[in-house]
Motif scaffolding. Structure first.
Motif, PDB file in Angstrom:
ATOM      1  N   LYS A 191      19.380   2.753  67.713  1.00 64.14           N
ATOM      2  CA  LYS A 191      18.235   3.163  66.867  1.00 64.14           C
ATOM      3  C   LYS A 191      17.686   1.545  66.358  1.00 64.14           C
ATOM      4  O   LYS A 191      16.764   1.458  65.441  1.00 64.14           O
ATOM      5  CB  LYS A 191      18.356   4.292  65.945  1.00 64.14           C
ATOM      6  CG  LYS A 191      18.266   5.976  66.896  1.00 64.14           C
ATOM      7  CD  LYS A 191      18.241   6.720  65.283  1.00 64.14           C
ATOM      8  CE  LYS A 191      17.778   8.047  65.952  1.00 64.14           C
ATOM      9  NZ  LYS A 191      18.945   9.314  64.955  1.00 64.14           N
ATOM     10  N   SER A 192      19.258   0.565  66.154  1.00 63.34           N
ATOM     11  CA  SER A 192      18.769  -0.027  65.051  1.00 63.34           C
ATOM     12  C   SER A 192      17.986  -1.668  66.010  1.00 63.34           C
ATOM     13  O   SER A 192      16.473  -1.880  65.193  1.00 63.34           O
ATOM     14  CB  SER A 192      19.709  -0.845  65.418  1.00 63.34           C
ATOM     15  OG  SER A 192      19.790  -1.928  64.560  1.00 63.34           O
ATOM     16  N   ILE A 214       5.224  -0.072  66.895  1.00 60.88           N
ATOM     17  CA  ILE A 214       5.382   1.423  66.416  1.00 60.88           C
ATOM     18  C   ILE A 214       5.102   2.707  65.009  1.00 60.88           C
ATOM     19  O   ILE A 214       4.244   3.145  65.802  1.00 60.88           O
ATOM     20  CB  ILE A 214       7.648   2.228  65.961  1.00 60.88           C
ATOM     21  CG1 ILE A 214       8.262   1.798  67.728  1.00 60.88           C
ATOM     22  CG2 ILE A 214       7.329   3.530  65.604  1.00 60.88           C
ATOM     23  CD1 ILE A 214       9.359   1.912  67.456  1.00 60.88           C
ATOM     24  N   ASP A 215       5.389   1.265  64.161  1.00 56.98           N
ATOM     25  CA  ASP A 215       4.616   1.475  62.921  1.00 56.98           C
ATOM     26  C   ASP A 215       2.506   1.506  63.012  1.00 56.98           C
ATOM     27  O   ASP A 215       2.917   2.316  62.558  1.00 56.98           O
ATOM     28  CB  ASP A 215       4.746   0.631  61.648  1.00 56.98           C
ATOM     29  CG  ASP A 215       6.443   1.380  61.602  1.00 56.98           C
ATOM     30  OD1 ASP A 215       6.657   1.424  61.853  1.00 56.98           O
ATOM     31  OD2 ASP A 215       6.304   0.119  60.709  1.00 56.98           O
ATOM     32  N   PHE A 257      15.020  -1.107  67.395  1.00 53.21           N
ATOM     33  CA  PHE A 257      13.346  -0.640  66.859  1.00 53.21           C
ATOM     34  C   PHE A 257      13.247  -0.164  65.584  1.00 53.21           C
ATOM     35  O   PHE A 257      11.910   0.361  65.289  1.00 53.21           O
ATOM     36  CB  PHE A 257      13.581   1.189  67.599  1.00 53.21           C
ATOM     37  CG  PHE A 257      13.462   0.896  69.514  1.00 53.21           C
ATOM     38  CD1 PHE A 257      12.821   0.736  70.326  1.00 53.21           C
ATOM     39  CD2 PHE A 257      14.879   1.687  69.943  1.00 53.21           C
ATOM     40  CE1 PHE A 257      13.121   0.738  71.420  1.00 53.21           C
ATOM     41  CE2 PHE A 257      15.084   1.318  71.088  1.00 53.21           C
ATOM     42  CZ  PHE A 257      14.229   0.712  72.008  1.00 53.21           C
ATOM     43  N   GLU A 258      14.077  -0.753  64.451  1.00 55.63           N
ATOM     44  CA  GLU A 258      14.008  -0.348  62.875  1.00 55.63           C
ATOM     45  C   GLU A 258      13.547  -1.991  62.943  1.00 55.63           C
ATOM     46  O   GLU A 258      14.014  -1.807  61.409  1.00 55.63           O
ATOM     47  CB  GLU A 258      15.074   0.627  62.454  1.00 55.63           C
ATOM     48  CG  GLU A 258      15.183   1.375  62.828  1.00 55.63           C
ATOM     49  CD  GLU A 258      16.401   2.380  62.534  1.00 55.63           C
ATOM     50  OE1 GLU A 258      17.446   1.785  61.624  1.00 55.63           O
ATOM     51  OE2 GLU A 258      16.788   3.955  62.413  1.00 55.63           O
ATOM     52  N   ALA A 259      13.648  -3.117  63.078  1.00 60.17           N
ATOM     53  CA  ALA A 259      12.800  -4.656  62.337  1.00 60.17           C
ATOM     54  C   ALA A 259      12.190  -5.092  63.560  1.00 60.17           C
ATOM     55  O   ALA A 259      11.878  -4.841  65.138  1.00 60.17           O
ATOM     56  CB  ALA A 259      14.517  -4.853  62.309  1.00 60.17           C
ATOM     57  N   SER A 260      11.693  -5.965  63.244  1.00 61.07           N
ATOM     58  CA  SER A 260      10.721  -7.025  64.289  1.00 61.07           C
ATOM     59  C   SER A 260       9.329  -6.703  65.007  1.00 61.07           C
ATOM     60  O   SER A 260       8.776  -5.392  64.005  1.00 61.07           O
ATOM     61  CB  SER A 260      12.087  -7.890  64.930  1.00 61.07           C
ATOM     62  OG  SER A 260      11.278  -8.985  65.670  1.00 61.07           O
ATOM     63  N   LYS A 284       9.459  -2.743  65.203  1.00 61.70           N
ATOM     64  CA  LYS A 284       9.485  -1.524  64.445  1.00 61.70           C
ATOM     65  C   LYS A 284       7.728  -1.998  63.971  1.00 61.70           C
ATOM     66  O   LYS A 284       7.236  -0.730  63.613  1.00 61.70           O
ATOM     67  CB  LYS A 284       9.467  -2.303  63.050  1.00 61.70           C
ATOM     68  CG  LYS A 284       9.850  -1.539  61.979  1.00 61.70           C
ATOM     69  CD  LYS A 284      10.506  -2.402  60.683  1.00 61.70           C
ATOM     70  CE  LYS A 284      10.326  -0.597  60.188  1.00 61.70           C
ATOM     71  NZ  LYS A 284       8.940  -0.262  59.039  1.00 61.70           N
ATOM     72  N   ARG A 285       6.743  -3.047  64.312  1.00 61.52           N
ATOM     73  CA  ARG A 285       5.221  -3.457  64.521  1.00 61.52           C
ATOM     74  C   ARG A 285       4.659  -2.645  64.727  1.00 61.52           C
ATOM     75  O   ARG A 285       3.660  -1.836  64.628  1.00 61.52           O
ATOM     76  CB  ARG A 285       4.737  -5.217  63.944  1.00 61.52           C
ATOM     77  CG  ARG A 285       5.759  -4.959  62.856  1.00 61.52           C
ATOM     78  CD  ARG A 285       5.934  -6.639  62.494  1.00 61.52           C
ATOM     79  NE  ARG A 285       5.064  -7.560  63.548  1.00 61.52           N
ATOM     80  CZ  ARG A 285       6.044  -8.704  63.963  1.00 61.52           C
ATOM     81  NH1 ARG A 285       7.146  -8.453  63.275  1.00 61.52           N
ATOM     82  NH2 ARG A 285       5.855  -9.601  64.902  1.00 61.52           N
TER      83      ARG A 285
END
Length: 225
Positions: A14-15, A26-27, A17-20, A23-24
């Protein structure tokens, strides 16, 4: 695009996919990434997903039943373009493969573990097998993260500059040319004058020549391809 990742260790995945950039993406709704814990598809109290291999030998093998149940459930909900197995003996990931997969709509990625998966999984479910290099990792999770990063960054709208990915190394079987930024003069180390000429055809020609030189000197095998 939707990517479903089947794994024994979703917390390991998961980590990244939770930054940079990931993440953008996905968001912004440009890609969906879903993690599926293989143990949720087991039937015993111990949530067993591996067993000894028939015929003897070292190492445990991932069982076919929970993998079948997970893939069958996902396929009952939508159609998938590829079911990818991350394995050291798969085809080696390169930019061409990333380009191809970035055009797909739905992908399943199965992360191997232990000695690998029951061969029947590969025979019945897998459409493509991919490796990130000629070495062995503890599991396919890190390879899956690398694969996803290489794919997602190519999806239109993910990078701020649409042409950025097109000028990356390996897109034309060439390495990237040298790049420079401020200051123009640092400790006497100068930026090539051509980059300040304002003559963009000349600059582009210089970059093409330098990309070819880089490739000849560092990765001549790319030119053979």
């Amino acid at each position: 695009m939707r990517i479903d990742i089947i794994t024994v260790l979703p917390e390991l995945l998961k980590s990244p996919f939770e930054a940079s950039i990931l993440k953008r993406a996905i968001d912004a709704g440009l890609v969906e990434v879903h993690f599926h814990n293989l143990r949720d598809f087991t039937t015993d109290n111990y949530k067993t997903i591996d067993d000894y291999q028939f015929g003897g030998g070292a190492g445990m093998v991932m069982m076919i039943e929970p993998i079948d149940k997970c893939i069958t459930k996902l396929k009952s909900e939508r159609n998938y373009d590829e079911v990818i197995y991350m394995t050291p003996d798969g085809e080696t990931l390169n930019q061409g493969i990333a380009n191809q997969l970035s055009l797909k709509e739905n992908i399943i990625i199965l992360c191997g573990h232990y000695k690998g998966v029951d061969q029947r999984v590969r025979d019945q479910f897998i459409t493509r097998e991919i490796s990130i290099g000629d070495y062995v990792l503890s599991g396919g999770e890190l390879g899956a993260a690398v694969l996803c990063d290489s794919i997602i960054r190519l999806i239109p709208g993910v990078l701020g500059n649409e042409t950025s990915a097109l000028t990356d190394s390996f897109q034309d079987n060439l390495l990237a040319p040298p790049i420079y930024t401020r200051p123009r003069d640092y400790k006497g180390w100068q930026v090539p004058e051509v980059l300040f000429s304002g003559n963009f055809p000349k600059i582009e020609k210089w970059r093409e020549e330098k990309a070819y030189e880089n490739t000849i000197n560092r990765r001549p095998d790319l030119l053979d391809e």
